[in-house]
Design an enzyme around this catalytic site. Structure first.
Site, PDB file in Angstrom:
ATOM      1  N   HIS A  64       0.463  -1.213   0.008  1.00  0.00           N
ATOM      2  CA  HIS A  64       0.234   0.117  -0.167  1.00  0.00           C
ATOM      3  C   HIS A  64       0.941   1.228  -0.546  1.00  0.00           C
ATOM      4  O   HIS A  64       0.931   1.527   0.960  1.00  0.00           O
ATOM      5  CB  HIS A  64      -1.379   0.357   1.274  1.00  0.00           C
ATOM      6  CG  HIS A  64      -2.416   1.194   1.573  1.00  0.00           C
ATOM      7  ND1 HIS A  64      -3.762   0.960   1.267  1.00  0.00           N
ATOM      8  CD2 HIS A  64      -1.812   2.495   1.303  1.00  0.00           C
ATOM      9  CE1 HIS A  64      -3.654   2.090   0.972  1.00  0.00           C
ATOM     10  NE2 HIS A  64      -3.335   2.642   1.104  1.00  0.00           N
ATOM     11  N   HIS A  66       1.227   6.150  -2.353  1.00  0.00           N
ATOM     12  CA  HIS A  66       0.792   6.213  -3.169  1.00  0.00           C
ATOM     13  C   HIS A  66       1.845   7.017  -3.838  1.00  0.00           C
ATOM     14  O   HIS A  66       2.800   7.789  -2.946  1.00  0.00           O
ATOM     15  CB  HIS A  66      -0.493   7.430  -1.978  1.00  0.00           C
ATOM     16  CG  HIS A  66      -0.529   6.828  -1.631  1.00  0.00           C
ATOM     17  ND1 HIS A  66      -3.025   7.021  -2.396  1.00  0.00           N
ATOM     18  CD2 HIS A  66      -1.522   6.414  -0.507  1.00  0.00           C
ATOM     19  CE1 HIS A  66      -3.463   6.424  -1.243  1.00  0.00           C
ATOM     20  NE2 HIS A  66      -2.862   5.892  -0.428  1.00  0.00           N
ATOM     21  N   GLN A 159      -9.904   9.696  -4.399  1.00  0.00           N
ATOM     22  CA  GLN A 159      -9.499  10.323  -3.435  1.00  0.00           C
ATOM     23  C   GLN A 159     -10.134  11.536  -2.640  1.00  0.00           C
ATOM     24  O   GLN A 159     -10.776  11.963  -1.182  1.00  0.00           O
ATOM     25  CB  GLN A 159      -7.984  11.354  -3.159  1.00  0.00           C
ATOM     26  CG  GLN A 159      -7.814  12.449  -2.261  1.00  0.00           C
ATOM     27  CD  GLN A 159      -7.125  11.340  -1.213  1.00  0.00           C
ATOM     28  OE1 GLN A 159      -5.914  10.023  -1.086  1.00  0.00           O
ATOM     29  NE2 GLN A 159      -8.173  10.506  -0.047  1.00  0.00           N
ATOM     30  N   HIS A 217     -10.202   2.235   0.747  1.00  0.00           N
ATOM     31  CA  HIS A 217      -9.387   3.094   2.467  1.00  0.00           C
ATOM     32  C   HIS A 217     -10.921   2.682   2.253  1.00  0.00           C
ATOM     33  O   HIS A 217     -11.679   3.035   2.533  1.00  0.00           O
ATOM     34  CB  HIS A 217      -8.950   4.391   0.995  1.00  0.00           C
ATOM     35  CG  HIS A 217      -7.623   4.492   0.955  1.00  0.00           C
ATOM     36  ND1 HIS A 217      -7.261   4.181   0.081  1.00  0.00           N
ATOM     37  CD2 HIS A 217      -6.135   5.081   1.618  1.00  0.00           C
ATOM     38  CE1 HIS A 217      -6.133   4.613  -0.660  1.00  0.00           C
ATOM     39  NE2 HIS A 217      -4.991   5.295   1.067  1.00  0.00           N
ATOM     40  N   GLU A 220     -11.294   5.122   7.216  1.00  0.00           N
ATOM     41  CA  GLU A 220      -9.193   5.421   8.330  1.00  0.00           C
ATOM     42  C   GLU A 220      -9.758   6.500   8.665  1.00  0.00           C
ATOM     43  O   GLU A 220      -9.918   7.621   8.190  1.00  0.00           O
ATOM     44  CB  GLU A 220      -8.548   5.713   6.766  1.00  0.00           C
ATOM     45  CG  GLU A 220      -7.131   6.172   7.649  1.00  0.00           C
ATOM     46  CD  GLU A 220      -6.484   6.901   5.827  1.00  0.00           C
ATOM     47  OE1 GLU A 220      -6.590   6.886   5.233  1.00  0.00           O
ATOM     48  OE2 GLU A 220      -5.554   6.750   6.196  1.00  0.00           O
ATOM     49  N   ASP A 316       2.070   3.228   3.341  1.00  0.00           N
ATOM     50  CA  ASP A 316       1.388   4.462   2.769  1.00  0.00           C
ATOM     51  C   ASP A 316       1.959   5.544   2.237  1.00  0.00           C
ATOM     52  O   ASP A 316       1.541   5.804   1.265  1.00  0.00           O
ATOM     53  CB  ASP A 316       0.462   4.705   3.689  1.00  0.00           C
ATOM     54  CG  ASP A 316      -1.008   5.170   3.315  1.00  0.00           C
ATOM     55  OD1 ASP A 316      -1.365   4.505   2.355  1.00  0.00           O
ATOM     56  OD2 ASP A 316      -1.027   5.919   4.325  1.00  0.00           O
ATOM     57  N   TRP A 322       0.942  13.445   3.944  1.00  0.00           N
ATOM     58  CA  TRP A 322       0.220  13.071   4.609  1.00  0.00           C
ATOM     59  C   TRP A 322       1.127  12.321   5.917  1.00  0.00           C
ATOM     60  O   TRP A 322       1.210  12.124   7.057  1.00  0.00           O
ATOM     61  CB  TRP A 322      -0.498  11.752   5.025  1.00  0.00           C
ATOM     62  CG  TRP A 322      -1.665  12.203   3.858  1.00  0.00           C
ATOM     63  CD1 TRP A 322      -3.357  12.996   4.107  1.00  0.00           C
ATOM     64  CD2 TRP A 322      -2.153  12.309   2.058  1.00  0.00           C
ATOM     65  NE1 TRP A 322      -3.806  12.781   3.330  1.00  0.00           N
ATOM     66  CE2 TRP A 322      -3.943  12.717   2.353  1.00  0.00           C
ATOM     67  CE3 TRP A 322      -0.765  11.946   1.553  1.00  0.00           C
ATOM     68  CZ2 TRP A 322      -3.875  12.965   0.484  1.00  0.00           C
ATOM     69  CZ3 TRP A 322      -1.377  12.529  -0.171  1.00  0.00           C
ATOM     70  CH2 TRP A 322      -2.880  12.520  -0.725  1.00  0.00           C
TER      71      TRP A 322
HETATM   72  N1  17E Z   1      -5.589   9.301   1.810  1.00  0.00           N
HETATM   73  C1  17E Z   1      -6.100   9.005   2.069  1.00  0.00           C
HETATM   74  O1  17E Z   1      -7.331   8.923   2.318  1.00  0.00           O
HETATM   75  N2  17E Z   1      -5.386   8.546   3.241  1.00  0.00           N
HETATM   76  C2  17E Z   1      -3.858   8.161   3.414  1.00  0.00           C
HETATM   77  N3  17E Z   1      -3.426   7.049   4.479  1.00  0.00           N
HETATM   78  C3  17E Z   1      -3.232   8.333   2.243  1.00  0.00           C
HETATM   79  C4  17E Z   1      -3.690   9.141   1.630  1.00  0.00           C
HETATM   80  C5  17E Z   1      -2.120   8.568   2.802  1.00  0.00           C
HETATM   81 FE   FE2 Z   2      -3.397   4.907   1.397  1.00  0.00          FE
END
Ligand code: 17E
Ligand code: FE2
Length: 440
Positions: A64, A66, A159, A217, A220, A316, A322
């Site tokens: 995982h 980005h 996103q 995702h 989170e 990540d 982030w």
């Molecule tokens: N985008 C997201 O929704 N969550 C993350 N942890 C990252 C990007 C890095």
């Molecule tokens: Fe992520």
């Protein structure tokens, strides 16, 4: 005598079963494949390497990351709240100024850094909630360009949500038509719970229509009312997609009450979902609204593992809105997981090593493309370590990376010299970084 391209001598071969002792073998490689593995081989080879009793492991798997945002930290500004939301805002500003060339450069630099540290399989999310799809086009080209030395999977990841803007659903489908390996989503970030649930159903429809994997995702957040994992698990079970589906992050699982968590563990167990935890990032992103005690903001890694579920670990982020740090070293990820998830028993430490190797391969659905058995592609790494425990304890350098049967990268470990003091004189002595030679 049979001939081969590359012969590796004195390899301490790691078994997929942690309880099986590491044994010293020779490995013959021809035409990019493992052709023989035995204590003694009668082969002639164009190239021979003496691995001097180093640990030989299948490569690390980054399940995982980005890559589109990697190495953009501070652009256009720093994330001062440290939250997911501010990260999304900053990325929203940065992504208005993307060019294919700079994405390609950042992605390839990151992949090289990963490969140099033994990562040969990478799953990257790519933001497709951006109308020009610049990042997607660039990373699809990168996937082709690097395929001779590293395997890159791409997930179409909106996103800003499926329904955050009217064009996003069409953009996600376009990304699948263009050839992403998986479809993703972000249900906890949709405007309403209903939108979140609808997005999960939509993801499953798209995965079936285009025959792709799923990596969402999911939850989170620290919000214990964020409950999309149950929707994902139910869809995985009913659709039969099961282990083709991955739930990433699921940090809210760490905040659910135990009565609900117990019910959920039963459901996810039946669904055979894969889980990806990202301990470095979620330890820093989550808990930001807490006073004290502060939550760790991680999913229930230990309990999922105890229930026999497939859990892998990801970085990540590497230096992005982030998370400002990051090297791509998967031993750092496993090391952080074993601390934050209370996995300090011997079998638990071994399990953390597996979460960045074999388990990652399961998440990526690599099947026979992964592992150190005869007939499989010759992808492997050598480390200055005795076993899994030692690899996580000292986190030594990966000295050799063999990809597609060829030596791709070699790194010389640092050597420490004492010039005075207890050891006296200029004799090399063991240090955390130095080779620990295995007694012959
Ligand atoms: N985008 C997201 O929704 N969550 C993350 N942890 C990252 C990007 C890095
Ligand atoms: Fe992520």
């Amino acid at each position: 005598m049979t001939s081969c391209d590359l012969l590796l001598r004195r390899c301490r071969l790691l078994s997929p079963a942690p309880s099986v002792a590491v044994e010293e073998v020779e490995i013959a490689i021809a035409d990019g494949k493992l052709v023989a593995i035995a204590p003694r081989l009668d082969y002639t080879a164009s190239q021979e390497l003496d691995l001097q009793g180093r640990l030989v492991s299948p490569p690390f798997v980054e399940s995982h990351i980005h890559l589109d945002s990697a190495m953009t930290v501070g652009e256009p500004r720093w994330n001062l709240s440290g939250t997911l939301f501010e990260g999304i805002e900053i990325w929203g500003e940065r992504k208005r100024h993307l060019s294919a060339e700079e994405i390609r450069e950042r992605a390839i630099a990151t992949l090289r850094q990963q490969a140099a540290q033994g990562v040969l399989f990478v799953r990257s999310h790519v933001d497709v909630s951006e109308p020009s799809l610049t990042a997607l086009h660039a990373l699809l080209a990168v996937r082709e360009q690097v395929q001779d030395w590293i395997t890159l999977q791409l997930v179409a990841f909106p996103q800003d949500g499926f329904y955050g803007s009217p064009r996003n659903v069409e953009l996600i489908e376009e990304a699948l038509r263009l050839g992403t390996d998986a479809v993703g989503g972000i249900p906890h970030y949709e405007f309403t719970r209903e939108d979140g649930v609808n997005s999960v159903h939509r993801i499953f429809e798209l995965a079936q229509k285009y025959d792709r994997l799923i990596d969402i995702h999911c939850d989170e957040t620290d919000d214990d009312q964020s409950r999309f994992l149950e929707v994902v698990a139910a869809c995985a079970l009913r659709s039969g997609l099961g282990d083709r589906v991955t739930a990433s992050h699921t940090t809210a699982f760490g905040s659910y009450n135990n009565a609900y968590a117990t019910k959920l563990l039963g459901l996810v167990g039946r669904s055979r979902l894969n889980f990806v935890a990202n301990p470095l990032i979620n330890l820093t992103l989550q808990g930001r609204a807490d006073t004290y005690p502060k939550r760790r903001g991680l999913t229930r890694v230990k309990e999922l593992w105890q229930h026999g579920l497939n859990v892998s670990l990801g970085y990540d982020c590497i230096q992005d809105p982030w998370y400002p740090l990051g090297t791509g070293n998967m031993l750092d990820v496993a090391h952080m997981a074993l601390h934050a998830c209370h996995m300090t028993g011997t079998s638990e430490i071994d399990a953390c090593y597996d979460m960045v190797t074999w388990n990652g391969a399961k998440t990526l659905h690599l099947g026979d493309r992964y592992g150190l058995e005869v007939g499989k592609p010759a992808n492997l790494i050598a480390l200055d370590a005795r076993d899994r425990f030692d690899a996580l304890g000292r986190r030594p350098v990966v000295t050799h990376v063999i990809s597609r049967g060829r030596l791709l990268v070699e790194t010389t470990p640092p050597v420490t010299h004492w010039h005075s003091g207890p050891s006296g004189g200029d004799r090399p002595s063991p240090s955390a970084h130095e080779n620990l030679r295995i007694p012959q």
